[in-house]
Motif scaffolding. Structure first.
Motif, PDB file in Angstrom:
ATOM      1  N   ARG A  61     -26.969  52.256  -1.841  1.00 41.48           N
ATOM      2  CA  ARG A  61     -28.417  52.423  -1.738  1.00 41.48           C
ATOM      3  C   ARG A  61     -28.803  52.703  -0.296  1.00 41.48           C
ATOM      4  N   THR A  67     -20.276  48.608  -1.372  1.00 42.66           N
ATOM      5  CA  THR A  67     -21.644  48.170  -1.657  1.00 42.66           C
ATOM      6  C   THR A  67     -21.690  46.705  -2.086  1.00 42.66           C
ATOM      7  N   THR A  68     -22.907  46.192  -2.228  1.00 42.02           N
ATOM      8  CA  THR A  68     -23.086  44.831  -2.745  1.00 42.02           C
ATOM      9  C   THR A  68     -23.408  44.845  -4.227  1.00 42.02           C
ATOM     10  N   TYR A  69     -23.637  46.028  -4.804  1.00 41.32           N
ATOM     11  CA  TYR A  69     -24.081  46.134  -6.187  1.00 41.32           C
ATOM     12  C   TYR A  69     -22.907  46.353  -7.135  1.00 41.32           C
ATOM     13  N   ASP A  70     -22.836  45.524  -8.198  1.00 42.72           N
ATOM     14  CA  ASP A  70     -21.719  45.640  -9.131  1.00 42.72           C
ATOM     15  C   ASP A  70     -22.162  45.740 -10.587  1.00 42.72           C
ATOM     16  N   THR A  71     -23.348  46.294 -10.841  1.00 43.77           N
ATOM     17  CA  THR A  71     -23.807  46.441 -12.222  1.00 43.77           C
ATOM     18  C   THR A  71     -23.092  47.612 -12.881  1.00 43.77           C
ATOM     19  N   LEU A  83     -16.665  46.123  -3.156  1.00 40.70           N
ATOM     20  CA  LEU A  83     -17.805  45.271  -2.842  1.00 40.70           C
ATOM     21  C   LEU A  83     -17.686  44.795  -1.399  1.00 40.70           C
ATOM     22  N   ASP A 135     -22.183  53.565   1.527  1.00 42.50           N
ATOM     23  CA  ASP A 135     -22.997  52.540   0.888  1.00 42.50           C
ATOM     24  C   ASP A 135     -23.634  53.183  -0.336  1.00 42.50           C
ATOM     25  N   GLU A 149     -24.528  51.095 -11.991  1.00 41.85           N
ATOM     26  CA  GLU A 149     -24.224  51.546 -10.630  1.00 41.85           C
ATOM     27  C   GLU A 149     -22.782  52.048 -10.550  1.00 41.85           C
TER      28      GLU A 149
END
Length: 215
Positions: A63, A89-93, A110, A61, A96
């Motif tokens: 974070r 992860t859930t973050y796609d910026t 994701l 993961d 990141e």
């Protein structure tokens, strides 16, 4: 590690959410080529687990407490083991994604990834291949296609403002107290930076990119 019918890919799952961890493990349990050999609830535990078990792939993961996924990735990559790191992860910026890849992750997925996609990604990661979720790949391609930021020097901006005011090279030289040849040199550099071939286009592009204040 070789991905054959006789050698299963050994995987550790590192995620601070117990439900998510259990879900990922459940998804992969019936995969004949994949074996979950351990799990951890934070990045520090994950690094220790990798060092102890030397799995083929570490599914991390991003974070997490104690040590986040990026820092854990960097430490795992530095270990004397051949473990590949795959971020889930859930973050796609952009930031990141870049941090994870720069730390040494071979893939970035994701959490809406399907079972088949996850299993395929793990197999690819075990072979050292780069694996990106479609949304992540799209973001990276879009970023690569953006024009590189252009920086004009203060003098180049002065010259371009004078061009925007309709002055000739000689008049620009008198305004800025520089020679006409120097004005031409500055303009050529501006043309090269903005990828244009004439004065009018240089002013238009500079205004569009916010390099000159609009009057």
């Amino acid at each position: 590690m070789t991905d054959t019918a006789y050698d299963r890919i050994r995987v550790v799952v590192v995620d601070d959410h117990a439900v998510m961890r259990a879900g990922v493990i459940a998804l992969l349990t019936d995969e004949p080529t994949i074996e979950i050999v351990g799990e951890a609830s934070d990045g520090r535990e994950g690094v220790d687990l990798v060092e102890r078990l030397a799995p083929d792939v570490a599914l991390l993961d991003l974070r997490m407490p104690v040590l986040d996924g990026v820092a854990a990735t960097a430490e795992i990559v530095a270990l004397p083991v051949a473990t590949r790191v795959l971020i889930l992860t859930t973050y796609d910026t952009d930031i990141e994604i870049e941090r994870a890849v720069e730390a040494g992750a071979v893939g970035y997925l994701l959490k809406d990834t399907t079972r088949e996609q996850l299993a395929d990604a793990i197999r690819s990661a075990a072979r050292g291949e780069t694996v990106l979720a479609p949304k992540v790949a799209e973001r990276l391609v879009a970023r690569m296609r953006r024009p590189e930021p252009v920086a004009l020097t203060a003098r180049e901006r002065d010259v371009l403002r004078a061009v925007a005011d309709g002055l000739s090279n000689a008049e620009i030289g008198r305004r800025l107290v520089i020679g006409e040849a120097t004005v031409k040199t500055h303009l050529l550099r501006v043309f090269a930076k903005l990828d244009v071939s004439d004065r009018t286009r240089a002013v238009v592009v500079a205004l569009e990119r916010g390099l000159l204040a609009r009057s």
